[in-house]
Design an enzyme around this catalytic site. Structure first.
Site, PDB file in Angstrom:
ATOM      1  CG  ASP A   1      -1.974   0.980   1.272  1.00 19.34           C
ATOM      2  OD1 ASP A   1      -2.423   1.387   0.186  1.00 19.34           O
ATOM      3  OD2 ASP A   1      -2.424   1.350   2.384  1.00 19.34           O
TER       4      ASP A   1
ATOM      5  CG  ASP B   1       0.874   7.544  -3.600  1.00 15.98           C
ATOM      6  OD1 ASP B   1       0.716   8.351  -4.536  1.00 15.98           O
ATOM      7  OD2 ASP B   1       0.373   7.701  -2.469  1.00 15.98           O
TER       8      ASP B   1
ATOM      9  CG  HIS C   1      -6.132   4.717  -1.793  1.00 13.84           C
ATOM     10  ND1 HIS C   1      -5.034   4.284  -1.094  1.00 13.84           N
ATOM     11  CD2 HIS C   1      -6.033   4.178  -3.027  1.00 13.84           C
ATOM     12  CE1 HIS C   1      -4.301   3.517  -1.876  1.00 13.84           C
ATOM     13  NE2 HIS C   1      -4.883   3.427  -3.064  1.00 13.84           N
TER      14      HIS C   1
ATOM     15  CB  ALA D   1     -13.021   3.535   0.953  1.00 14.44           C
ATOM     16  CB  SER D   2     -12.607   3.965   6.967  1.00 15.57           C
ATOM     17  OG  SER D   2     -11.721   2.868   7.021  1.00 15.57           O
TER      18      SER D   2
ATOM     19  CG  ASN E   1      -7.208   0.863  -0.548  1.00 13.67           C
ATOM     20  OD1 ASN E   1      -7.522  -0.082  -1.270  1.00 13.67           O
ATOM     21  ND2 ASN E   1      -6.068   1.509  -0.677  1.00 13.67           N
TER      22      ASN E   1
ATOM     23  CG  ASP F   1      -5.508   0.987   8.119  1.00 17.44           C
ATOM     24  OD1 ASP F   1      -5.775   0.216   9.061  1.00 17.44           O
ATOM     25  OD2 ASP F   1      -4.396   1.538   8.022  1.00 17.44           O
TER      26      ASP F   1
HETATM   27  P1  13P Z   1      -9.023   4.738   5.501  1.00 18.87           P
HETATM   28  O1  13P Z   1      -8.138   5.610   6.355  1.00 18.87           O
HETATM   29  O2  13P Z   1     -10.271   5.467   5.114  1.00 18.87           O
HETATM   30  O3  13P Z   1      -9.315   3.421   6.126  1.00 18.87           O
HETATM   31  O4  13P Z   1      -8.228   4.455   4.129  1.00 18.87           O
HETATM   32  C1  13P Z   1      -7.267   3.432   4.056  1.00 18.87           C
HETATM   33  C2  13P Z   1      -6.457   3.498   2.813  1.00 18.87           C
HETATM   34  O5  13P Z   1      -6.766   4.164   1.843  1.00 18.87           O
HETATM   35  C3  13P Z   1      -5.242   2.672   2.771  1.00 18.87           C
HETATM   36  O6  13P Z   1      -4.509   2.880   1.605  1.00 18.87           O
HETATM   37  O1  G3H Z   2      -3.367   4.828   3.718  1.00 18.34           O
HETATM   38  C1  G3H Z   2      -2.752   4.495   4.708  1.00 18.34           C
HETATM   39  C2  G3H Z   2      -3.134   3.316   5.514  1.00 18.34           C
HETATM   40  O2  G3H Z   2      -4.194   3.618   6.391  1.00 18.34           O
HETATM   41  C3  G3H Z   2      -1.944   2.800   6.239  1.00 18.34           C
HETATM   42  O3  G3H Z   2      -1.603   3.651   7.289  1.00 18.34           O
HETATM   43  O4  G3H Z   2       0.767   4.234   6.801  1.00 18.34           O
HETATM   44  O5  G3H Z   2      -0.194   4.474   9.121  1.00 18.34           O
HETATM   45  O6  G3H Z   2       0.252   2.207   8.175  1.00 18.34           O
HETATM   46  P1  G3H Z   2      -0.093   3.634   7.868  1.00 18.34           P
HETATM   47 ZN    ZN Z   3      -4.555   4.860   0.840  1.00 19.07          ZN
END
Ligand code: 13P
Ligand code: G3H
Ligand code: ZN
Length: 309
Positions: free
Chosen positions: A82, A104, A211, A213-214, A254, A256
Site C-alpha cells: 500500500d 504512489d 482509497h 474509504a472507511s 481500501n 484501514d
Molecule cells: P481509511 O483511512 O479510510 O481506512 O483508508 C485506508 C487506505 O486508503 C489505505 O490505503
Molecule cells: O493509507 C494508509 C493506511 O491507512 C496505512 O496507514 O501508513 O499508518 O500504516 P499507515
Molecule cells: Zn490509501
C-alpha cells in the site's frame, strides 16, 4: 490455492458490479480476523501492507502470517504493498513475494509520476506482479505524511488515458473526495461521482481503486468516546456511496481506519469492564472478534463480494 494477483478478481468484480475489500494488516490478530471473516463469507481478499506496517512488524513476519492465512483458509488472497513511495520499496516487496504493489507517485508532477510508475511496472510485470498507480491527491494522514485539504486535488479525467497507456498500470487509484483517517468531512459527505463516471467513460473496463474509504462507523466512535477516548467530529464515507462506487468502475476499496477504530473500541471497553486483566489474550481476543464482525459487515453489506471467491 497459492497467493494470487488481482487481475482475475478485478475482471469479475468489474463485470459483477461489486468491489474487493483491501484491508490493511499490521499483526497476527488483524490478519486472522480479516481472513476468518472472508472464509466465512467465501470472499476474495486483498491484504495490504503499508511501509509503516512493514517497519513495525517486519516484511518476513507479515509475509509468513499471510501465507499461513492462505494455507488455513484456501482463499484467493492478494498480498499488496500500500502506498509504495519509491522504486526500492516496490522492488523489495516484489522480490519478497508480494503479488501486487502500489507505486504512489501522486506527489510528483505528471511526467515524473509516469516515469516512476513505468519503472515499477516494467520490473513488476517481468515477474508476474501487478501494479496500482495513483493520479490526483487525497487529503489526510498516512504514516507521517499529512496532506492538507488545500494540497489535495481531484483526479483530472483528461489525464487518465495517457497515464494508463504510458505506464501500463493494472489499476488506478483516483481522488474524488475521500481522504485517509477518521476525519474525512467537515460538513456533509460528498464524493465527485461525476469525475468517476467520466473516468469510467475514458477507460472502459479498467479497474479503479478508492482509497480513504472507511465509513468511520459511528458505533465504534461512540464506544471509544464512551470508554475514555476523545474523537469528536470523526466522520467517514457513507456506506451507500461506497456501494454506488462499487457498482461503477471501482473494483478495490481500501479500508484501514474502521479496523483501527473497532480494535481500539473493543480494547477500551474490555479494560473499562475488566480493569484487573493483564493477559494480552484477554483483550486481543475481543479486539480480533470485533475486527472480524466489521469485515463481515463490509463484505456482505458494502462491497458485495461475499460468495465471490
Ligand atoms: P481509511 O483511512 O479510510 O481506512 O483508508 C485506508 C487506505 O486508503 C489505505 O490505503
Ligand atoms: O493509507 C494508509 C493506511 O491507512 C496505512 O496507514 O501508513 O499508518 O500504516 P499507515
Ligand atoms: Zn490509501
Amino acid at each position: 490455492m497459492p497467493l494470487v494477483t488481482s487481475k482475475e478478481m478485478f475482471k469479475k468484480a468489474y463485470e459483477g458490479g461489486y468491489a474487493i475489500g483491501a484491508f490493511n494488516v499490521n499483526n497476527m490478530e488483524i490478519i486472522q480476523a480479516i481472513t476468518e471473516a472472508a472464509k466465512e463469507e467465501n470472499a476474495p481478499l486483498i491484504l495490504q501492507v503499508s511501509a509503516g506496517a512493514r517497519k513495525y512488524a517486519k516484511h518476513i513476519y507479515l509475509m509468513k502470517l499471510i501465507e499461513a492465512a492462505e494455507a488455513d483458509t484456501g482463499l484467493p488472497i492478494v498480498v499488496h504493498l500500500d502506498h509504495g513511495e519509491d522504486f526500492e520499496i516496490c522492488k523489495a516487496c516484489i522480490d519478497g513475494g508480494f503479488t501486487s504493489v502500489m507505486i504512489d507517485g501522486s506527489k510528483y508532477d505528471f511526467e515524473e509520476n509516469i516515469r516512476l510508475t513505468k519503472q515499477v511496472v516494467d520490473y513488476a510485470h517481468e515477474r508476474g506482479v501487478v501494479v496500482e498507480g495513483e493520479l490526483g491527491r487525497l487529503a489526510g494522514i498516512e504514516d507521517n505524511i499529512n496532506v492538507s485539504d488545500k494540497d489535495a486535488a481531484f483526479t483530472d479525467p483528461d489525464q487518465v488515458e495517457e497515464f494508463v497507456a504510458r505506464t501500463g498500470v493494472d489499476s488506478l487509484a483516483i481522488a474524488i473526495g475521500t481522504s485517509h483517517g477518521a476525519y474525512k468531512f467537515k460538513g456533509e459527505p460528498k464524493l465527485r461521482f461525476d469525475i468517476l463516471e467520466e473516468i469510467q467513460k475514458r477507460l472502459p473496463g479498467f479497474p479503479i481503486v478508492l482509497h480513504g474509504a472507511s465509513s468511520v462507523m459511528p458505533e465504534y466512535v461512540e464506544m471509544i468516546n464512551k470508554y475514555g477516548g476523545n474523537m469528536p467530529g470523526a466522520k467517514g464515507v457513507p456506506e451507500d456511496m461506497l456501494r454506488k462506487a462499487a457498482s461503477m468502475a471501482v473494483c478495490k476499496i481500501n479500508i484501514d481506519s474502521d479496523l483501527r477504530l473497532g480494535m481500539t473500541a473493543a480494547i477500551r471497553k474490555h479494560f473499562a469492564e475488566h480493569p484487573e486483566h493483564f493477559d494480552p489474550r484477554q483483550y486481543l481476543g475481543p479486539a480480533r472478534e470485533t475486527i472480524k464482525e466489521i469485515v463481515r459487515h463490509k463484505l456482505v453489506h458494502v462491497l458485495g463480494c461475499a460468495g465471490k471467491a
